[in-house]
Scaffold this active site. Structure first.
Site, PDB file in Angstrom:
ATOM      1  N   LYS A 184      44.120  50.771  46.078  1.00 16.70           N
ATOM      2  CA  LYS A 184      43.092  51.608  45.253  1.00 16.70           C
ATOM      3  C   LYS A 184      41.996  51.099  45.360  1.00 16.70           C
ATOM      4  CE  LYS A 184      41.364  51.392  41.724  1.00 16.70           C
ATOM      5  NZ  LYS A 184      40.161  51.094  41.467  1.00 16.70           N
ATOM      6  N   GLY A 236      39.086  41.553  41.052  1.00 17.98           N
ATOM      7  CA  GLY A 236      37.971  42.155  40.024  1.00 17.98           C
ATOM      8  C   GLY A 236      37.622  41.248  38.825  1.00 17.98           C
ATOM      9  N   SER A 237      37.119  41.896  37.849  1.00 20.10           N
ATOM     10  CA  SER A 237      36.758  41.239  36.710  1.00 20.10           C
ATOM     11  C   SER A 237      37.860  40.694  35.810  1.00 20.10           C
ATOM     12  CB  SER A 237      35.841  42.151  35.860  1.00 20.10           C
ATOM     13  OG  SER A 237      36.842  42.959  35.152  1.00 20.10           O
ATOM     14  N   THR A 238      37.468  39.501  35.315  1.00 23.55           N
ATOM     15  CA  THR A 238      38.441  39.050  34.363  1.00 23.55           C
ATOM     16  C   THR A 238      39.061  39.676  33.089  1.00 23.55           C
ATOM     17  OG1 THR A 238      37.834  36.571  35.011  1.00 23.55           O
ATOM     18  CG2 THR A 238      38.650  36.930  32.785  1.00 23.55           C
ATOM     19  N   ALA A 240      39.397  43.304  33.226  1.00 22.12           N
ATOM     20  CA  ALA A 240      40.386  43.827  33.940  1.00 22.12           C
ATOM     21  C   ALA A 240      41.493  43.090  34.117  1.00 22.12           C
ATOM     22  CB  ALA A 240      39.768  44.454  35.154  1.00 22.12           C
ATOM     23  N   GLY A 241      41.498  42.137  34.561  1.00 21.80           N
ATOM     24  CA  GLY A 241      42.752  41.160  34.919  1.00 21.80           C
ATOM     25  C   GLY A 241      43.556  40.816  33.764  1.00 21.80           C
ATOM     26  N   GLU A 258      42.807  37.411  41.383  1.00 24.68           N
ATOM     27  CA  GLU A 258      41.582  37.027  41.640  1.00 24.68           C
ATOM     28  C   GLU A 258      40.562  37.242  41.072  1.00 24.68           C
ATOM     29  OE1 GLU A 258      38.494  35.781  42.746  1.00 24.68           O
ATOM     30  OE2 GLU A 258      38.646  37.193  44.442  1.00 24.68           O
ATOM     31  N   CYS A 292      31.905  36.154  43.751  1.00 21.29           N
ATOM     32  CA  CYS A 292      32.714  35.581  42.576  1.00 21.29           C
ATOM     33  C   CYS A 292      32.595  33.924  42.497  1.00 21.29           C
ATOM     34  CB  CYS A 292      34.223  36.109  42.581  1.00 21.29           C
ATOM     35  SG  CYS A 292      35.130  35.824  44.015  1.00 21.29           S
ATOM     36  N   GLU A 392      29.214  35.506  33.819  1.00 20.10           N
ATOM     37  CA  GLU A 392      29.049  35.849  35.262  1.00 20.10           C
ATOM     38  C   GLU A 392      27.944  36.850  35.237  1.00 20.10           C
ATOM     39  OE1 GLU A 392      31.737  36.218  39.050  1.00 20.10           O
ATOM     40  OE2 GLU A 392      32.559  37.529  37.335  1.00 20.10           O
TER      41      GLU A 392
END
Length: 490
Positions: A184, A236-238, A240-241, A258, A292, A392
């Site tokens: 995706k 991706g972003s924290t 979303a993680g 990651e 990142c 970030e």
């Protein structure tokens, strides 16, 4: 925004599912604009949960019923080598397209989008050829066969900043292990992932082994929660993680994450300023700061603080801002208009709501009225508690903070929710290595910073779970099985 021109040859109206180009379930699409001009590059179909379901079912069939889940390492490696050759045959196409999509300077785009994807396929193909999947060891009652088997169907969710290489950091080890994949891809680089699909088709990758659907957060959520998926690999972003990790935990589903970073660079009292400046393009301003691991928190000793601030500000002012396709460019545009607004929000907040001192940049470069450009920006006197030290930015915005002792510098570097990257700049390499061992981050350079594909990459704390690259990156795509047998197996 006015659309100046359409480039219809880059339109992507279909997805790659089950070895063929499939018509989307819905009619939604997304335009992709060139980062340096704002002109329309092309339009791509946007997938929904039905498209994700079709892709996962194809991957499930290829793993459970098709040949891929039962192939030998040698058979998989043969196909992967062909896949790599197909990518190399189109060298230059991916780097040009990605630079137009997200503003990556072409001198960086070439190694990351042309060279790295094929190199990763070769690396993991060779790895499974030489690393046995079974070992036999003595047991109290005979022997135990310890075996690695593919985890199954992998849902790979990738970002827009290094789109081709990050996608292959998941695809290559998954294929090597014998898994099948649903990729995706991120809408902000809507066009380039289809180059991977075309190369896979040219290489004769069996139907359903690799499936590619462009989608937004809803499509990603559908992939994460799909019952046919065995593992999620996400970059991706924290924020979303956290959601992905929570859902995988609820489903007892394997995941590797990651995520974001707010890395610190420590310039030591004995450091060489010219060495620091020579390394900033790789450690801090790589990919226009849209990285990142970008070390955008520079910690400098108070005894040399003014020297460092002046040198870094001069470096920022000297960066060549412009067309990412021009080899002379060292700082391209932000990837999207929305992302530019986000970066400018950080700059405005630091200028208006903190005691930080703007010493370079801070706005759009003169003469670049089109596209999504921002000058390399440096703030001095940034406090560890300031937003610019904590969050970030994902853009070319550096903060500089003074310290008194090296112990204080290490403490400040660790005073972060993140732990992805970092660097130390010192004339005493052994001291730098010793300090690196005290910093809670996954990737630390001493007097330079690079991404080493042969070594594990990932972060501590809110920067993620698990590792990619190196042999460690392959292990996430295996399950371990112990078969108890007789001593005759020894």
């Amino acid at each position: 925004m006015t659309i100046n021109a359409a480039t219809t040859e880059l339109d992507r109206p279909r997805f790659f599912i089950d070895g063929q180009w499939a018509t989307p379930n819905g009619s939604e699409s997304i335009p992709k604009f060139e980062a340096s001009t704002g002109r329309l590059l092309g339009t791509a179909a946007l997938g929904n949960a039905h498209d994700i379901d079709a892709a996962v079912r194809a991957a499930r069939r290829a793993f459970d019923l098709g040949p891929w889940g039962r192939t030998t390492p040698a058979e998989r490696a043969k196909v992967m080598f062909r896949f790599a050759q197909a990518l190399r045959a189109h060298e230059g196409v991916a780097s040009d397209l990605v630079s137009r999509e997200n503003g990556m300077p072409i001198t960086l785009s070439q190694p990351f989008n042309d060279v790295a994807p094929a190199a990763l396929l070769d690396m993991y193909a060779n790895m499974v050829l030489t690393d046995p999947l079974e070992t036999v060891q003595p047991s109290p009652s005979g022997a135990t066969i310890v075996r690695r088997e593919p985890v199954g169907v992998v849902g790979a969710i990738t970002p827009w900043n290094f789109p081709m290489s990050v996608a292959m950091m998941k695809i290559a080890p998954a294929l090597a292990a014998g898994c099948t994949v649903v990729l995706k891809h991120a809408p902000d680089t809507a066009l380039d992932s289809y180059l991977i699909a075309e190369a896979a088709a040219e290489a004769g990758l069996p139907a359903g082994v690799l499936n590619i659907v462009l989608g937004d957060r809803d499509a990603g959520a559908a992939l994460v929660s799909h019952p046919g998926v065995d593992k999620i690999a996400f970059t991706g972003s924290t924020a979303a993680g956290r959601l992905i990790g929570a859902e995988c935990g609820r489903l007892i589903r394997r995941c590797s994450l990651e995520l974001g970073g707010k890395s610190a660079a420590i310039f030591c009292e004995d450091g060489d300023v010219e060495t620091l400046l020579a390394g900033l393009s790789g450690s801090s301003f790589m990919n226009n700061g849209q990285t990142c691991t970008a070390q955008m928190r520079l910690l400098a000793p108070r005894s040399r603080y003014r020297e460092v601030v002046d040198a870094v500000a001069g470096y920022a002012d000297s960066m060549v801002v412009g067309d990412p396709l021009d080899p002379a460019t060292t700082l391209g545009p932000m990837a999207t208009e929305h992302h530019l607004a986000r970066v400018m929000g950080f700059i405005d907040d630091a200028r208006d709501n903190s005691e930080a001192r703007l010493v370079a940049g801070g706005g759009r470069p003169k003469g670049l009225d089109d596209g999504w450009f921002v000058s390399a920006t440096v703030f001095a006197d940034v406090k560890p508690s300031d937003r610019l030290s904590r969050e970030e930015v994902f853009g070319p915005v550096m903060s500089i903070t003074p310290y008194d002792t090296e112990d204080e510098a290490v403490e400040m570097a660790n005073d972060s929710n993140y732990g992805l990257g970092g660097s130390l700049w010192t004339a005493d390499e052994q001291k730098g290595i010793d300090m690196a061992r005290r910093i809670r981050a996954g990737n630390i350079g001493v007097n330079y910073w690079i991404l080493d594909m042969d070594a594990p990459f990932g972060g501590y704390k809110d920067s993620g779970i698990g590792r990619e690259l190196g042999p460690q990156g392959l292990e996430h795509y295996f399950e371990w099985k112990s078969i108890m047998a007789s001593a005759d197996q020894l």
